[in-house]
Design an enzyme around this catalytic site. Structure first.
Site, PDB file in Angstrom:
ATOM      1  N   GLN A  16     -72.297  -5.993 -87.301  1.00 57.30           N
ATOM      2  CA  GLN A  16     -73.521  -6.401 -88.153  1.00 57.30           C
ATOM      3  C   GLN A  16     -74.698  -5.267 -88.921  1.00 57.30           C
ATOM      4  OE1 GLN A  16     -76.852  -9.542 -89.774  1.00 57.30           O
ATOM      5  NE2 GLN A  16     -75.263 -10.389 -88.099  1.00 57.30           N
ATOM      6  N   VAL A 136     -75.372  -5.436 -76.562  1.00 53.61           N
ATOM      7  CA  VAL A 136     -75.686  -6.346 -76.941  1.00 53.61           C
ATOM      8  C   VAL A 136     -75.031  -7.172 -78.639  1.00 53.61           C
ATOM      9  CG1 VAL A 136     -77.886  -6.551 -77.889  1.00 53.61           C
ATOM     10  CG2 VAL A 136     -77.687  -5.507 -75.872  1.00 53.61           C
ATOM     11  N   TYR A 137     -75.519  -8.448 -78.634  1.00 54.03           N
ATOM     12  CA  TYR A 137     -75.479  -9.034 -79.875  1.00 54.03           C
ATOM     13  C   TYR A 137     -76.857  -9.555 -80.313  1.00 54.03           C
ATOM     14  CZ  TYR A 137     -70.591  -8.822 -79.578  1.00 54.03           C
ATOM     15  OH  TYR A 137     -69.411  -8.039 -79.331  1.00 54.03           O
ATOM     16  N   GLU A 138     -76.973  -9.874 -81.110  1.00 55.45           N
ATOM     17  CA  GLU A 138     -77.923 -10.199 -82.119  1.00 55.45           C
ATOM     18  C   GLU A 138     -79.037 -11.530 -81.663  1.00 55.45           C
ATOM     19  OE1 GLU A 138     -79.426 -10.314 -85.643  1.00 55.45           O
ATOM     20  OE2 GLU A 138     -80.715 -11.697 -85.127  1.00 55.45           O
ATOM     21  N   ASP A 167     -79.629  -7.597 -85.805  1.00 59.54           N
ATOM     22  CA  ASP A 167     -78.321  -7.129 -86.374  1.00 59.54           C
ATOM     23  C   ASP A 167     -79.375  -6.381 -88.003  1.00 59.54           C
ATOM     24  OD1 ASP A 167     -76.143  -7.380 -84.850  1.00 59.54           O
ATOM     25  OD2 ASP A 167     -75.998  -8.971 -85.165  1.00 59.54           O
ATOM     26  N   GLY A 246    -100.535 -15.603 -90.782  1.00 54.20           N
ATOM     27  CA  GLY A 246    -102.445 -14.598 -90.533  1.00 54.20           C
ATOM     28  C   GLY A 246    -103.403 -15.368 -90.147  1.00 54.20           C
ATOM     29  N   GLY A 247    -104.726 -15.569 -90.546  1.00 57.05           N
ATOM     30  CA  GLY A 247    -106.051 -16.669 -90.502  1.00 57.05           C
ATOM     31  C   GLY A 247    -105.982 -17.687 -90.736  1.00 57.05           C
ATOM     32  N   GLN A 248    -105.499 -17.660 -92.273  1.00 56.49           N
ATOM     33  CA  GLN A 248    -104.800 -18.963 -93.006  1.00 56.49           C
ATOM     34  C   GLN A 248    -104.391 -20.476 -92.249  1.00 56.49           C
ATOM     35  OE1 GLN A 248    -107.636 -19.030 -95.651  1.00 56.49           O
ATOM     36  NE2 GLN A 248    -107.835 -16.763 -95.013  1.00 56.49           N
TER      37      GLN A 248
HETATM   38  N1  COA Z   1     -59.534   4.444 -82.659  1.00 54.44           N
HETATM   39  C1  COA Z   1     -59.898   4.498 -81.514  1.00 54.44           C
HETATM   40  N2  COA Z   1     -60.358   4.273 -80.465  1.00 54.44           N
HETATM   41  C2  COA Z   1     -61.293   3.247 -80.752  1.00 54.44           C
HETATM   42  C3  COA Z   1     -62.134   3.593 -82.713  1.00 54.44           C
HETATM   43  C4  COA Z   1     -60.853   4.394 -83.145  1.00 54.44           C
HETATM   44  N3  COA Z   1     -60.832   4.388 -84.348  1.00 54.44           N
HETATM   45  N4  COA Z   1     -63.070   2.622 -83.096  1.00 54.44           N
HETATM   46  C5  COA Z   1     -63.162   2.331 -82.118  1.00 54.44           C
HETATM   47  N5  COA Z   1     -62.014   2.149 -80.999  1.00 54.44           N
HETATM   48  C6  COA Z   1     -62.515   2.034 -79.784  1.00 54.44           C
HETATM   49  C7  COA Z   1     -63.930   3.066 -79.212  1.00 54.44           C
HETATM   50  O1  COA Z   1     -63.915   4.729 -78.523  1.00 54.44           O
HETATM   51  C8  COA Z   1     -64.041   1.980 -77.528  1.00 54.44           C
HETATM   52  O2  COA Z   1     -63.238   2.527 -76.300  1.00 54.44           O
HETATM   53  P1  COA Z   1     -63.545   2.932 -74.578  1.00 54.44           P
HETATM   54  O3  COA Z   1     -64.672   1.301 -74.279  1.00 54.44           O
HETATM   55  O4  COA Z   1     -62.544   2.595 -74.253  1.00 54.44           O
HETATM   56  O5  COA Z   1     -64.322   4.197 -75.058  1.00 54.44           O
HETATM   57  C9  COA Z   1     -63.250   0.685 -77.744  1.00 54.44           C
HETATM   58  O6  COA Z   1     -62.926   0.814 -79.284  1.00 54.44           O
HETATM   59  C10 COA Z   1     -64.875  -0.493 -77.931  1.00 54.44           C
HETATM   60  O7  COA Z   1     -66.134  -0.722 -78.649  1.00 54.44           O
HETATM   61  P2  COA Z   1     -67.004  -0.862 -78.234  1.00 54.44           P
HETATM   62  O8  COA Z   1     -68.028  -0.699 -79.635  1.00 54.44           O
HETATM   63  O9  COA Z   1     -67.253  -1.341 -77.198  1.00 54.44           O
HETATM   64  O10 COA Z   1     -66.682  -2.099 -79.040  1.00 54.44           O
HETATM   65  P3  COA Z   1     -66.745  -3.927 -78.783  1.00 54.44           P
HETATM   66  O11 COA Z   1     -66.409  -5.344 -78.948  1.00 54.44           O
HETATM   67  O12 COA Z   1     -66.459  -3.383 -76.940  1.00 54.44           O
HETATM   68  O13 COA Z   1     -68.504  -4.438 -78.502  1.00 54.44           O
HETATM   69  C11 COA Z   1     -70.999  -4.424 -79.486  1.00 54.44           C
HETATM   70  C12 COA Z   1     -68.845  -4.387 -79.397  1.00 54.44           C
HETATM   71  C13 COA Z   1     -71.221  -5.251 -80.328  1.00 54.44           C
HETATM   72  C14 COA Z   1     -71.863  -5.754 -78.170  1.00 54.44           C
HETATM   73  C15 COA Z   1     -70.655  -3.214 -78.542  1.00 54.44           C
HETATM   74  O14 COA Z   1     -70.266  -2.200 -79.651  1.00 54.44           O
HETATM   75  C16 COA Z   1     -72.490  -2.341 -78.706  1.00 54.44           C
HETATM   76  O15 COA Z   1     -73.311  -2.995 -77.573  1.00 54.44           O
HETATM   77  N6  COA Z   1     -72.880  -1.962 -79.984  1.00 54.44           N
HETATM   78  C17 COA Z   1     -74.346  -1.494 -79.667  1.00 54.44           C
HETATM   79  C18 COA Z   1     -75.272  -3.254 -80.123  1.00 54.44           C
HETATM   80  C19 COA Z   1     -74.700  -3.506 -81.264  1.00 54.44           C
HETATM   81  O16 COA Z   1     -75.207  -2.671 -82.610  1.00 54.44           O
HETATM   82  N7  COA Z   1     -74.925  -4.866 -81.570  1.00 54.44           N
HETATM   83  C20 COA Z   1     -74.771  -5.771 -82.776  1.00 54.44           C
HETATM   84  C21 COA Z   1     -73.416  -5.618 -83.056  1.00 54.44           C
HETATM   85  S1  COA Z   1     -73.795  -6.725 -85.073  1.00 54.44           S
END
Ligand code: COA
Length: 423
Positions: A16, A136-138, A167, A246-248
């Site tokens: 997101q 991190v998520y939302e 997000d 706010g203050g109201q």
């Molecule tokens: N081709 C090949 N590999 C790809 C790719 C592509 N087109 N796109 C993504 N990948 C790979 C990445 O390189 C990564 O590989 P690695 O771990 O071996 O280096 C892997 O896919 C997974 O990416 P990742 O971002 O770790 O996904 P996740 O599902 O494990 O984690 C989140 C998801 C959201 C928790 C994480 O991305 C995050 O913390 N993001 C930053 C904070 C954020 O935006 N959070 C809110 C999300 S709404």
């Protein structure tokens, strides 16, 4: 012409936070090229599926006006294609887990070497420091950014809010960082790294709570209900229920039909400037001059009684009748609107904030259009791309692959199955 026409965005975002940012840039006219893993794509395509076989609303509502290329960036030929995309584009936006881009071989230093004008923009959960490696998520961001500790009622646990401030809120912050960096690049000729940590974005939106934290040193927060109720304050900004920020003084009050309708409520603010009008409307004209009621400081220890009385009045009216009566008198009130009411709101549909979008797999659906209106850069919301829908188009038109070169790239397995663009 659109505001960001001619700007090419290499969109490595998923879920997101990142997608909300690049969707805004697309609405402002940028060419957003979303890079997705062949055969897999953004995980949200297949999350919370409501129409079997079709992209989910989770995905479609966050990825309008973009093009999709499938590319395996861990494959050698895939890296070649990515290198060319980096050279062609103005901005790379990503919200991978920390370190993922470096592991791919495309960290900030590598990108700068390939394209010194490139702006590399990232969402991460936390900024530099002891939590920088966390995924991190939302709701984690809402908790770590100060929102949860200050949301909810005094006698209950911390509460997360339905607004996706971690997000979508961080996506907004990042979009501002990107256009600001594009503006600076006009003069410097150089790209830069833009980072929007989710914790920081949430805290920015909780600014008034940090204000109150410091005001505590000067004594109790008199506009909080707990002051009037005689409940002592602790060391930190407390949860304030539905008190106005706010203050109201303000509260959420029941309206006619509340017994059966969970949203038959109104927000009601007893703004000092219209106190006399409020007294007349609720049938307590003598409160205008009665000692203990006439001035805001005197009323602070009677807010429960005052709002109970106002509620007796609001319970005789629908939330819309309350609005119709109070608005002409400048008494600030707001109906609690359900998502159903918002989706069906003709005014919001007219302004393009609620939009009906046709989709080849799932039929028509409603989405939230661009909430920012610009007189010289109108927004037309178009559907999200199918997975890899524009791979061939991007390889040919953006990167100039043709003939043998194109055959080599497609046969390498780097870009997955090629599709013709759907209608
Ligand atoms: N081709 C090949 N590999 C790809 C790719 C592509 N087109 N796109 C993504 N990948 C790979 C990445 O390189 C990564 O590989 P690695 O771990 O071996 O280096 C892997 O896919 C997974 O990416 P990742 O971002 O770790 O996904 P996740 O599902 O494990 O984690 C989140 C998801 C959201 C928790 C994480 O991305 C995050 O913390 N993001 C930053 C904070 C954020 O935006 N959070 C809110 C999300 S709404």
């Amino acid at each position: 012409m659109k505001a960001l026409e001619g700007v090419k965005i290499l969109d490595f975002t998923h879920v997101q936070s990142g997608p909300t940012c690049t969707q805004l840039l697309a609405w402002f006219g940028a060419d957003v090229i979303k890079v997705e893993r062949p055969g897999v794509g953004d995980a949200t395509r297949k999350q919370l599926v409501d129409v079997p076989g079709a992209d989910s609303l989770y995905f479609t509502m966050l990825n309008h006006n973009k093009r999709s290329i499938t590319l395996n960036t861990k494959n050698e030929t895939g890296k070649e294609v990515l290198t060319r995309l980096i050279k062609e584009c103005d901005v790379l936006v990503e919200n991978f887990a920390p370190g993922a881009l470096d592991r791919m071989g495309f960290g900030w230093e590598a990108i700068q070497k390939l394209n010194p004008r490139m702006i590399m923009a990232s969402v991460k959960g936390f900024g530099p420091g002891k939590y920088e490696d966390c995924k991190v998520y939302e709701n984690v961001a809402q908790c770590a950014g100060g929102s949860a500790s200050t949301t909810g009622f005094l006698d209950g646990p911390p509460v997360v809010t339905g607004a996706q401030i971690g997000d979508s809120g961080t996506g907004l912050h990042l979009a501002l960082g990107i256009v600001t960096a594009l503006f600076q690049r006009e003069r410097s000729g150089r790209g830069q790294k833009v980072l929007a940590p989710m914790q920081d974005g949430v805290l920015n939106l909780c600014r008034v709570k940090l204000r109150d934290q410091q005001r505590l040193a000067a004594g109790p927060l008199k506009e909080y209900s707990q002051f009037g109720e005689g409940i002592p304050f602790g060391e930190a900004t407390p949860r304030a229920g539905n008190d106005s920020g706010g203050g109201q003084p303000g509260r959420i009050l029941k309206c006619k039909g509340w017994e059966n309708d969970p949203n038959a409520y109104t927000y009601f603010i007893t703004q000092a400037a219209v106190w006399e009008k409020i007294c007349d409307v609720i049938g307590e004209p003598e409160w205008k001059t009665r000692p203990g009621y006439a001035t805001p400081p005197e009323r602070l220890d009677k807010l429960n009684e005052i709002f109970d009385r106002i509620e007796q009045w609001t319970m005789t009216k629908t939330k819309f009748e309350v609005m119709d009566i109070c608005n002409p008198l400048d008494i600030p009130v707001g109906p609690i609107l359900s998502m159903k009411e918002i989706m069906e709101d003709e005014g919001l549909q007219k302004t393009g904030t609620i939009v009906k979008v046709p989709h080849p797999e799932r039929g028509d659906y409603y989405t939230v259009g661009c909430p920012i209106k610009m007189s010289d850069s109108p927004v037309e919301v178009t559907r999200s791309p199918l997975l890899g829908e524009h791979t061939l188009e991007i390889l040919k038109d953006v990167l100039g692959y043709d003939g043998e070169d194109l055959a080599r790239v497609t046969e390498s397995g780097a870009v997955g199955e090629l599709k013709q663009a759907a209608e």
